[in-house]
Enzyme design. Sequence first.
Site, mmCIF file in Angstrom:
data_model
loop_
_atom_site.group_PDB
_atom_site.id
_atom_site.type_symbol
_atom_site.label_atom_id
_atom_site.label_comp_id
_atom_site.label_asym_id
_atom_site.label_seq_id
_atom_site.Cartn_x
_atom_site.Cartn_y
_atom_site.Cartn_z
ATOM 1 N N TYR A 198 55.952 -33.671 -68.125
ATOM 2 C CA TYR A 198 54.481 -33.766 -68.201
ATOM 3 C C TYR A 198 54.090 -33.752 -69.634
ATOM 4 O O TYR A 198 54.820 -33.184 -70.382
ATOM 5 C CB TYR A 198 53.797 -32.475 -67.552
ATOM 6 C CG TYR A 198 52.800 -32.798 -66.300
ATOM 7 C CD1 TYR A 198 51.837 -33.653 -66.578
ATOM 8 C CD2 TYR A 198 53.089 -32.309 -65.119
ATOM 9 C CE1 TYR A 198 51.103 -33.995 -65.584
ATOM 10 C CE2 TYR A 198 52.282 -32.622 -64.176
ATOM 11 C CZ TYR A 198 51.217 -33.422 -64.278
ATOM 12 O OH TYR A 198 50.550 -33.694 -63.245
ATOM 13 N N GLU A 225 50.498 -34.413 -71.271
ATOM 14 C CA GLU A 225 49.269 -34.659 -71.214
ATOM 15 C C GLU A 225 48.684 -34.258 -72.739
ATOM 16 O O GLU A 225 49.537 -33.340 -73.270
ATOM 17 C CB GLU A 225 48.478 -33.704 -70.297
ATOM 18 C CG GLU A 225 48.214 -34.137 -68.749
ATOM 19 C CD GLU A 225 47.380 -33.326 -67.982
ATOM 20 O OE1 GLU A 225 47.149 -32.318 -68.199
ATOM 21 O OE2 GLU A 225 47.418 -33.817 -66.717
ATOM 22 N N ASP A 263 38.377 -57.375 -72.766
ATOM 23 C CA ASP A 263 39.453 -57.006 -71.681
ATOM 24 C C ASP A 263 40.402 -58.405 -71.734
ATOM 25 O O ASP A 263 40.149 -59.501 -71.257
ATOM 26 C CB ASP A 263 38.755 -56.931 -70.482
ATOM 27 C CG ASP A 263 39.627 -56.897 -69.171
ATOM 28 O OD1 ASP A 263 40.828 -56.908 -69.598
ATOM 29 O OD2 ASP A 263 39.519 -56.478 -68.254
ATOM 30 N N THR A 286 46.489 -55.291 -69.597
ATOM 31 C CA THR A 286 47.692 -54.556 -68.729
ATOM 32 C C THR A 286 48.839 -55.057 -69.604
ATOM 33 O O THR A 286 48.597 -55.920 -70.700
ATOM 34 C CB THR A 286 47.558 -55.505 -67.490
ATOM 35 O OG1 THR A 286 47.366 -56.654 -67.643
ATOM 36 C CG2 THR A 286 46.552 -54.829 -66.667
ATOM 37 N N LYS A 299 51.094 -58.726 -66.993
ATOM 38 C CA LYS A 299 50.779 -60.138 -66.642
ATOM 39 C C LYS A 299 51.452 -60.986 -67.558
ATOM 40 O O LYS A 299 52.507 -61.244 -67.729
ATOM 41 C CB LYS A 299 49.229 -59.994 -66.843
ATOM 42 C CG LYS A 299 48.551 -59.428 -65.563
ATOM 43 C CD LYS A 299 47.060 -59.604 -65.585
ATOM 44 C CE LYS A 299 46.225 -58.920 -64.326
ATOM 45 N NZ LYS A 299 45.787 -57.491 -64.853
ATOM 46 N N ARG A 356 54.435 -52.854 -65.311
ATOM 47 C CA ARG A 356 53.086 -52.494 -64.617
ATOM 48 C C ARG A 356 52.411 -51.396 -65.349
ATOM 49 O O ARG A 356 53.009 -50.202 -65.302
ATOM 50 C CB ARG A 356 53.155 -52.016 -62.921
ATOM 51 C CG ARG A 356 51.876 -52.248 -62.345
ATOM 52 C CD ARG A 356 52.142 -52.534 -60.878
ATOM 53 N NE ARG A 356 52.764 -53.745 -60.533
ATOM 54 C CZ ARG A 356 51.818 -54.754 -60.545
ATOM 55 N NH1 ARG A 356 50.376 -54.882 -60.867
ATOM 56 N NH2 ARG A 356 52.608 -56.240 -60.405
HETATM 57 N N1 DSN Z 1 44.565 -57.799 -60.093
HETATM 58 C C1 DSN Z 1 44.360 -58.561 -61.268
HETATM 59 C C2 DSN Z 1 44.135 -59.889 -61.346
HETATM 60 O O1 DSN Z 1 44.725 -60.550 -60.307
HETATM 61 O O2 DSN Z 1 43.494 -60.610 -61.929
HETATM 62 C C3 DSN Z 1 42.964 -57.975 -61.690
HETATM 63 O O3 DSN Z 1 42.535 -56.685 -61.552
#
Ligand code: DSN
Length: 479
Positions: A66, A68, A243, A272, A275, A281
């Site tokens: 943990y 935090e 974003d 994120t 991607k 992830r």
């Molecule tokens: N799941 C992501 C996407 O496919 O664009 C966004 O949340």
Amino acid sequence: MSDFASTVSSIYSQALGVIESVEPRIAAATRAELSDQRASLKLIASENYASLPVLMTMGTWLSDKYAEGTIGHRFYAGCQNIDTVEDVAAEHARELFGAEYAYAQPHSGIDANLVAYWSILSHRIESPALERLGAKTVNDLTEADWEALRAEFNSQRVMGMSLDAGGHLTHGFRHNISGKMFRQRSYGTNPGTGLIDYDKLLADAREFKPLILVAGYSAYPRRVNFARMREIADAVGATLFVDMAHFAGLVAGKVFTGEEDPIPYADVVATTTHKSLRGPRGGLVLATKEYAASVDRGCPMVLGGPLGHVMAAKAVALAEARQPAFQTYAQAVADNAKTLADGLLRRGVNLVTGGTDNHLVLLDVGSFGLTGRQAESALLDSGIVTNRNSVPNDPNGAWYTTGVRIGTPALTTRGFGAAEFDRVAELITDVLKNTTPVATAAGAPGKARYDLAEGTAERTRAAAAELLAANPLYPGLEL
Ligand code: DSN
């Protein structure tokens, strides 16, 4: 087989054997997922394949701690190793993106966006209110002061791209917390070109006066001019929040530079890591020094305890992204998307905005008489994994849709280049041409059921298998 592949094969085989002895269904699902990912053309624009070092980093006891709080300032004892992990991840993120501050704790993109929103509210609303009231923390407020501050939080305005123009749920959509915690107005795209109309956006922003202007997208196949976004934010006194979850890999890989790189222009940037950035992830927030302290309050403000094993994997992935090979990869992602778009256009497929200049292509399948859902299902039957997506002013709504979104990050990781992506365009067109909608029992146009002409799925699967065999996933990994 290389020594590395043989060692990793042996490690994973043994690990899965151990897992099997405890819960065989999980070992089986893990093996099956590898087979499935190996056997299909993965074109989901938001997915990728992390490297084996990234995947292996996640399977450790760093998960058991943990932590935090923030680096060197935790709510638990004994966090020295998690401090190191988080510090290394943040250092790589700052260096890779040229950011003043990086926060590696968010567990996902939605979490990262929540950290961004609350950091902006904290910096823009809470801190000035406390100063005005002569209070150091909210504990010093009277009940009446606190009630007034809560009301002030709840009356703030956000402006982001609408869902059907390519924005994300978290950009103020009413079925997401962002649409409930803020008053919101969305901006769309020009009905003729499909592109963001910056002049209209400026006029709308002047009228609406948002506290936060959100730039970024999930399904917009074009680049954004962040210098223009900054001007618009400045004209109305808004904080610019970007974003970049979808295109972080193209920023990291220096495909998006100058006015297309959000970092020099935005106050806060969230992303994120899994991607186009090709990591584990998770999420990440970057910010100017001005916003750093409020971003740091993400956990426990809106996040649960940080995941030490995932932050470690983020550090490994970010180290990979700082290698020259990642720039080659990112450029190939964009080049391949262009090849894919050109191949589809040449074969008569309609694309939103008429093409792409990022990593994704948005097909409008209405001209085939199909909904996005029918097209997505027919493609899946044929071994091509995509996702249905709204197009601007979609007549079929957000569930059935009229679009299919496809992206190149994953198959580029497997080694696909121009020849392979042109072949993928041919396969997709063939499936769409051979799919027909099936009417409902009442004779209305069906939105879900479809017929795929005999032999189409088999023919496409065989062609896909050839492409996949020539570009193996995790070559040499035998379980
Ligand atoms: N799941 C992501 C996407 O496919 O664009 C966004 O949340």
